[in-house]
Scaffold this active site. Sequence first.
Site, PDB file in Angstrom:
ATOM      1  N   ASP A 141      41.084  47.609  34.001  1.00  0.00           N
ATOM      2  CA  ASP A 141      39.731  46.869  33.807  1.00  0.00           C
ATOM      3  C   ASP A 141      39.224  47.106  35.101  1.00  0.00           C
ATOM      4  O   ASP A 141      39.782  47.400  36.237  1.00  0.00           O
ATOM      5  CB  ASP A 141      40.070  45.333  33.761  1.00  0.00           C
ATOM      6  CG  ASP A 141      38.870  44.570  33.689  1.00  0.00           C
ATOM      7  OD1 ASP A 141      37.880  44.999  33.440  1.00  0.00           O
ATOM      8  OD2 ASP A 141      38.891  43.429  34.368  1.00  0.00           O
ATOM      9  N   ASP A 174      35.799  45.279  36.750  1.00  0.00           N
ATOM     10  CA  ASP A 174      35.555  44.012  37.488  1.00  0.00           C
ATOM     11  C   ASP A 174      36.566  43.255  37.609  1.00  0.00           C
ATOM     12  O   ASP A 174      37.135  42.643  36.688  1.00  0.00           O
ATOM     13  CB  ASP A 174      34.244  43.160  36.730  1.00  0.00           C
ATOM     14  CG  ASP A 174      32.851  43.694  36.992  1.00  0.00           C
ATOM     15  OD1 ASP A 174      32.640  43.506  38.389  1.00  0.00           O
ATOM     16  OD2 ASP A 174      32.329  44.331  36.405  1.00  0.00           O
TER      17      ASP A 174
END
Length: 254
Positions: free
Chosen positions: A6, A8
Site C-alpha cells: 500500500d 499512503d
Amino acid sequence: MTWLLDCDGVVWLAEQAIAGAREAVTTLRASGHRVVLLTNNSFPRRSDHLAKLERMGMPTDPADVLSSAMAAALLLEAGERALVLGGPGVIEELTARGVTTVTPGTGREVGPVDAVVVGMDPSFDFSSLAAAAAALRAGARLIGTNNDPAFPTPAGMLPGAGALLAAVARAGEAAPTIAGKPYPPTVALVRERVGEVEIVVGDRPSTDGLLARRLETRFGLVLTGVTPAGHGQLDPEPDLEASDLLALAQAELH
Ligand SMILES: [Mg+2]
C-alpha cells in the site's frame, strides 16, 4: 517473492516519504524481491506516481504501480461513455480502456452516459453531485474507484473518495460497484498484472488486510498510517506487525 505495498501510510504520507521506506524498498529489491505498489488513490496519473517514487529515491518499473483507477477501468467496456467525478488518473485509465469520459461543470451538456465513476475529486461540489444524481436516475450504473472514508496526510485525515461516493449514491439512490481494495476488481487486477503475491503490507486492515485474505496471502500491518500503536483487536488480524515498513522488511529478510 512478491511484496504488494500500500502507498499512503506505508511508503508515503501525501507528498512526504515515510522514514525508512526508501531503504526498505531498495533492500527488498536488492535481495531479489519484486516490490509492487498498489494505491486506492485514483487521482494521480500513473506517471505522477512514478515521478513521485523517483523523487523519493524509489524508481519503479511502470508495470509495478497499480491503482484503483486501473481496477475501475476493468468495470467499463470500450465504447462506453462515463461521467467522471475524479482526477486525471481516472480519466487516463478510462481513456486507455477506450471509454469516452465527460466531466461535470465544463459548460458542456453531459448527455446520456453508461456509468458514473466517482474517485477522489477536490473540486466535488453541489453541481457535480446534481449531474451525477441525474445520470444515475436516467439509468447509468455507479462505480466508485474506492470506498475509503478518509486518507492520512501530514496535516491529519482528509475526506476520502468513499465519502464522496456515499453522497452520490444517496443523491442518485443507486448502489455502487467499488473497484479498489479490497473489492473483486482489485483482486482481479492483481492476479492479472502481478500474479502470485507472498505478502500485502498496509496500514488499514479493512482494505489492505482484507485484500490479503482474498488473495489468500499474508497481511503485514505497519503503524505509520491510520492504525495507531496500542490498537485493540483488528479485523482481519495481521499475520505480521511492525512499527514501519523498514522494520517489517528487516524482520522478513532475517
Ligand atoms: Mg494506506
